[in-house]
Design a protein around this motif. Structure first.
Motif, PDB file in Angstrom:
ATOM      1  N   GLY A  39      52.689  91.551  60.576  1.00 31.42           N
ATOM      2  CA  GLY A  39      53.968  90.898  60.345  1.00 31.42           C
ATOM      3  C   GLY A  39      54.525  90.148  61.535  1.00 31.42           C
ATOM      4  N   ILE A  40      53.973  90.351  62.718  1.00 31.70           N
ATOM      5  CA  ILE A  40      54.474  89.657  63.902  1.00 31.70           C
ATOM      6  C   ILE A  40      54.069  88.185  63.870  1.00 31.70           C
ATOM      7  CG2 ILE A  40      54.283  89.495  66.417  1.00 31.70           C
ATOM      8  CD1 ILE A  40      53.946  92.544  66.436  1.00 31.70           C
ATOM      9  N   ALA A  41      52.826  87.933  63.529  1.00 27.57           N
ATOM     10  CA  ALA A  41      52.298  86.571  63.473  1.00 27.57           C
ATOM     11  C   ALA A  41      51.716  86.354  62.072  1.00 27.57           C
ATOM     12  CB  ALA A  41      51.221  86.387  64.538  1.00 27.57           C
ATOM     13  N   PRO A  42      51.480  85.099  61.708  1.00 27.32           N
ATOM     14  CA  PRO A  42      50.955  84.822  60.360  1.00 27.32           C
ATOM     15  C   PRO A  42      49.641  85.549  60.061  1.00 27.32           C
ATOM     16  CG  PRO A  42      51.614  82.790  61.444  1.00 27.32           C
ATOM     17  CD  PRO A  42      51.707  83.880  62.481  1.00 27.32           C
ATOM     18  N   ASP A  43      49.474  85.921  58.801  1.00 30.92           N
ATOM     19  CA  ASP A  43      48.223  86.513  58.338  1.00 30.92           C
ATOM     20  C   ASP A  43      47.261  85.355  58.081  1.00 30.92           C
ATOM     21  OD1 ASP A  43      46.098  87.675  56.859  1.00 30.92           O
ATOM     22  OD2 ASP A  43      47.436  89.279  56.193  1.00 30.92           O
ATOM     23  N   LEU A  44      46.316  85.181  58.967  1.00 25.10           N
ATOM     24  CA  LEU A  44      45.414  84.030  58.913  1.00 25.10           C
ATOM     25  C   LEU A  44      44.468  84.062  57.722  1.00 25.10           C
ATOM     26  CD1 LEU A  44      44.672  83.765  62.722  1.00 25.10           C
ATOM     27  CD2 LEU A  44      46.370  82.512  61.375  1.00 25.10           C
ATOM     28  N   ARG A  45      44.333  85.208  57.086  1.00 21.67           N
ATOM     29  CA  ARG A  45      43.479  85.298  55.897  1.00 21.67           C
ATOM     30  C   ARG A  45      44.073  84.493  54.747  1.00 21.67           C
ATOM     31  NH1 ARG A  45      43.377  91.214  54.440  1.00 21.67           N
ATOM     32  NH2 ARG A  45      45.563  90.865  54.889  1.00 21.67           N
ATOM     33  N   GLU A  46      45.352  84.184  54.826  1.00 22.59           N
ATOM     34  CA  GLU A  46      46.010  83.442  53.751  1.00 22.59           C
ATOM     35  C   GLU A  46      45.740  81.941  53.808  1.00 22.59           C
ATOM     36  OE1 GLU A  46      50.112  84.598  53.641  1.00 22.59           O
ATOM     37  OE2 GLU A  46      49.609  86.702  53.309  1.00 22.59           O
ATOM     38  N   LEU A  47      45.130  81.472  54.908  1.00 21.16           N
ATOM     39  CA  LEU A  47      44.754  80.057  54.988  1.00 21.16           C
ATOM     40  C   LEU A  47      43.658  79.758  53.975  1.00 21.16           C
ATOM     41  CD1 LEU A  47      44.458  79.350  58.816  1.00 21.16           C
ATOM     42  CD2 LEU A  47      46.181  78.474  57.248  1.00 21.16           C
ATOM     43  N   SER A  48      43.782  78.650  53.278  1.00 22.25           N
ATOM     44  CA  SER A  48      42.746  78.296  52.316  1.00 22.25           C
ATOM     45  C   SER A  48      41.444  77.954  53.041  1.00 22.25           C
ATOM     46  CB  SER A  48      43.198  77.118  51.449  1.00 22.25           C
ATOM     47  OG  SER A  48      43.472  75.990  52.254  1.00 22.25           O
ATOM     48  N   SER A  49      40.333  78.283  52.417  1.00 20.20           N
ATOM     49  CA  SER A  49      39.003  78.029  52.992  1.00 20.20           C
ATOM     50  C   SER A  49      38.520  76.653  52.567  1.00 20.20           C
ATOM     51  CB  SER A  49      38.022  79.110  52.535  1.00 20.20           C
ATOM     52  OG  SER A  49      38.432  80.360  52.989  1.00 20.20           O
ATOM     53  N   GLY A 100      43.092  74.036  54.974  1.00 20.52           N
ATOM     54  CA  GLY A 100      43.178  75.206  55.843  1.00 20.52           C
ATOM     55  C   GLY A 100      42.558  74.940  57.201  1.00 20.52           C
ATOM     56  N   ASP A 101      41.433  74.239  57.216  1.00 21.66           N
ATOM     57  CA  ASP A 101      40.778  73.881  58.476  1.00 21.66           C
ATOM     58  C   ASP A 101      41.657  72.970  59.319  1.00 21.66           C
ATOM     59  OD1 ASP A 101      38.572  75.377  57.733  1.00 21.66           O
ATOM     60  OD2 ASP A 101      37.346  73.634  57.204  1.00 21.66           O
ATOM     61  N   GLU A 102      42.322  72.032  58.659  1.00 21.99           N
ATOM     62  CA  GLU A 102      43.190  71.089  59.368  1.00 21.99           C
ATOM     63  C   GLU A 102      44.339  71.829  60.048  1.00 21.99           C
ATOM     64  OE1 GLU A 102      44.837  66.751  58.325  1.00 21.99           O
ATOM     65  OE2 GLU A 102      45.548  68.302  56.933  1.00 21.99           O
ATOM     66  N   TRP A 103      44.978  72.745  59.321  1.00 25.71           N
ATOM     67  CA  TRP A 103      46.082  73.519  59.907  1.00 25.71           C
ATOM     68  C   TRP A 103      45.573  74.368  61.061  1.00 25.71           C
ATOM     69  CZ3 TRP A 103      47.479  78.405  61.154  1.00 25.71           C
ATOM     70  CH2 TRP A 103      48.826  78.625  61.453  1.00 25.71           C
ATOM     71  N   TYR A 104      44.453  75.074  60.841  1.00 29.10           N
ATOM     72  CA  TYR A 104      43.866  75.942  61.866  1.00 29.10           C
ATOM     73  C   TYR A 104      43.547  75.140  63.129  1.00 29.10           C
ATOM     74  CZ  TYR A 104      40.482  78.989  64.174  1.00 29.10           C
ATOM     75  OH  TYR A 104      39.811  79.746  65.106  1.00 29.10           O
ATOM     76  N   GLN A 105      42.876  74.013  62.932  1.00 30.36           N
ATOM     77  CA  GLN A 105      42.495  73.176  64.073  1.00 30.36           C
ATOM     78  C   GLN A 105      43.733  72.697  64.833  1.00 30.36           C
ATOM     79  OE1 GLN A 105      40.422  68.923  64.980  1.00 30.36           O
ATOM     80  NE2 GLN A 105      39.798  69.889  63.111  1.00 30.36           N
ATOM     81  N   TYR A 106      44.762  72.266  64.121  1.00 29.37           N
ATOM     82  CA  TYR A 106      45.997  71.820  64.767  1.00 29.37           C
ATOM     83  C   TYR A 106      46.583  72.939  65.626  1.00 29.37           C
ATOM     84  CZ  TYR A 106      50.740  70.336  65.586  1.00 29.37           C
ATOM     85  OH  TYR A 106      51.920  70.025  66.209  1.00 29.37           O
ATOM     86  N   GLU A 145      31.741  67.709  72.151  1.00 28.00           N
ATOM     87  CA  GLU A 145      33.122  67.592  72.607  1.00 28.00           C
ATOM     88  C   GLU A 145      34.079  67.144  71.510  1.00 28.00           C
ATOM     89  OE1 GLU A 145      34.250  68.477  75.707  1.00 28.00           O
ATOM     90  OE2 GLU A 145      32.208  69.240  75.949  1.00 28.00           O
ATOM     91  N   GLU A 146      33.620  66.271  70.640  1.00 31.76           N
ATOM     92  CA  GLU A 146      34.467  65.739  69.554  1.00 31.76           C
ATOM     93  C   GLU A 146      34.677  66.809  68.485  1.00 31.76           C
ATOM     94  OE1 GLU A 146      36.820  62.796  67.955  1.00 31.76           O
ATOM     95  OE2 GLU A 146      35.661  62.612  69.804  1.00 31.76           O
ATOM     96  N   TRP A 147      35.931  67.082  68.152  1.00 34.15           N
ATOM     97  CA  TRP A 147      36.218  68.114  67.154  1.00 34.15           C
ATOM     98  C   TRP A 147      35.753  67.687  65.769  1.00 34.15           C
ATOM     99  CZ3 TRP A 147      38.322  73.005  66.834  1.00 34.15           C
ATOM    100  CH2 TRP A 147      38.620  73.597  68.067  1.00 34.15           C
ATOM    101  N   VAL A 148      35.107  68.616  65.072  1.00 40.38           N
ATOM    102  CA  VAL A 148      34.713  68.376  63.680  1.00 40.38           C
ATOM    103  C   VAL A 148      35.918  68.666  62.786  1.00 40.38           C
ATOM    104  CG1 VAL A 148      32.280  68.864  64.109  1.00 40.38           C
ATOM    105  CG2 VAL A 148      33.781  70.711  63.371  1.00 40.38           C
ATOM    106  N   ASP A 149      35.946  68.048  61.601  1.00 36.63           N
ATOM    107  CA  ASP A 149      37.106  68.176  60.717  1.00 36.63           C
ATOM    108  C   ASP A 149      37.107  69.451  59.885  1.00 36.63           C
ATOM    109  OD1 ASP A 149      38.178  65.747  61.540  1.00 36.63           O
ATOM    110  OD2 ASP A 149      37.081  64.623  60.014  1.00 36.63           O
ATOM    111  N   GLU A 150      35.923  69.984  59.596  1.00 36.45           N
ATOM    112  CA  GLU A 150      35.835  71.168  58.744  1.00 36.45           C
ATOM    113  C   GLU A 150      34.973  72.229  59.409  1.00 36.45           C
ATOM    114  OE1 GLU A 150      35.531  70.633  54.387  1.00 36.45           O
ATOM    115  OE2 GLU A 150      35.162  68.533  54.898  1.00 36.45           O
ATOM    116  N   ASN A 151      35.195  73.469  59.010  1.00 36.90           N
ATOM    117  CA  ASN A 151      34.440  74.587  59.562  1.00 36.90           C
ATOM    118  C   ASN A 151      32.947  74.377  59.340  1.00 36.90           C
ATOM    119  OD1 ASN A 151      33.302  77.004  60.282  1.00 36.90           O
ATOM    120  ND2 ASN A 151      34.701  78.265  59.097  1.00 36.90           N
ATOM    121  N   PRO A 152      32.193  74.146  60.401  1.00 37.83           N
ATOM    122  CA  PRO A 152      30.759  73.868  60.246  1.00 37.83           C
ATOM    123  C   PRO A 152      29.920  75.108  59.977  1.00 37.83           C
ATOM    124  CG  PRO A 152      31.336  73.909  62.553  1.00 37.83           C
ATOM    125  CD  PRO A 152      32.627  74.061  61.790  1.00 37.83           C
TER     126      PRO A 152
END
Length: 147
Positions: free
Chosen positions: A87-97, A101-107, A45-52
């Motif tokens: 172009g409608i929504a952000p290109d998620l591939r541009e998030l840093s790995s 990037g994980d913090e933004w994605y999780q938020y 249940e507890e969210w992890v901070d980084e992509n496991p």
């Protein structure tokens, strides 16, 4: 004659209604779709901070497969097929790995996106498990490698 015009008007209105409803329905079901995460490491249940599931995790290949299906069912209609934004929504591939990037994605997946009262993205964590959402992130990262 007047009756024929009235019937023609009703037929035209009905045809327009069917045409428009077909166009609206063609966008697809916008209700988040369930994701089968069987085989992936359970995260609790507890969210992890980084992509496991990020490389070199043993579940990486399965996470990419699960994430691909989940992304295409739940994210592609806004973020683009194969994670390539139109172009409608952000290109998620541009998030840093990485952690940032994980913090933004999780938020974003936990809080959604609302501007001026309009929901641009629902709180996906209300519908999909943490495992499914991290699998989606893993799939997106695999697509980033191909940029």
């Amino acid at each position: 004659m007047a009756n024929n015009k009235f019937l023609s008007s009703i037929a035209a209105t009905a045809l327009l209604g069917v045409t428009l409803s077909g166009q609206v329905l063609a966008h697809g079901d916008v209700t988040p779709q369930a994701v089968d995460t069987q085989g992936l490491l359970p995260l609790g249940e507890e969210w992890v901070d980084e992509n496991p599931y990020r490389k070199p995790n043993k579940d990486y290949e399965l996470a990419v497969k699960v994430g691909s299906s989940a992304y295409n069912q739940n994210c592609a209609r806004c973020h683009g097929l194969e994670a390539i934004s139109g172009g409608i929504a952000p290109d998620l591939r541009e998030l840093s790995s990485d952690f940032d990037g994980d913090e933004w994605y999780q938020y974003r997946v936990r809080n959604g996106a609302v501007r001026d009262g309009a929901v641009y993205m629902p709180k996906m964590a209300d519908y999909l498990s943490q495992e499914a959402l991290w699998a989606i992130r893993t799939y997106i990262e695999s697509r980033r490698e191909e940029m």
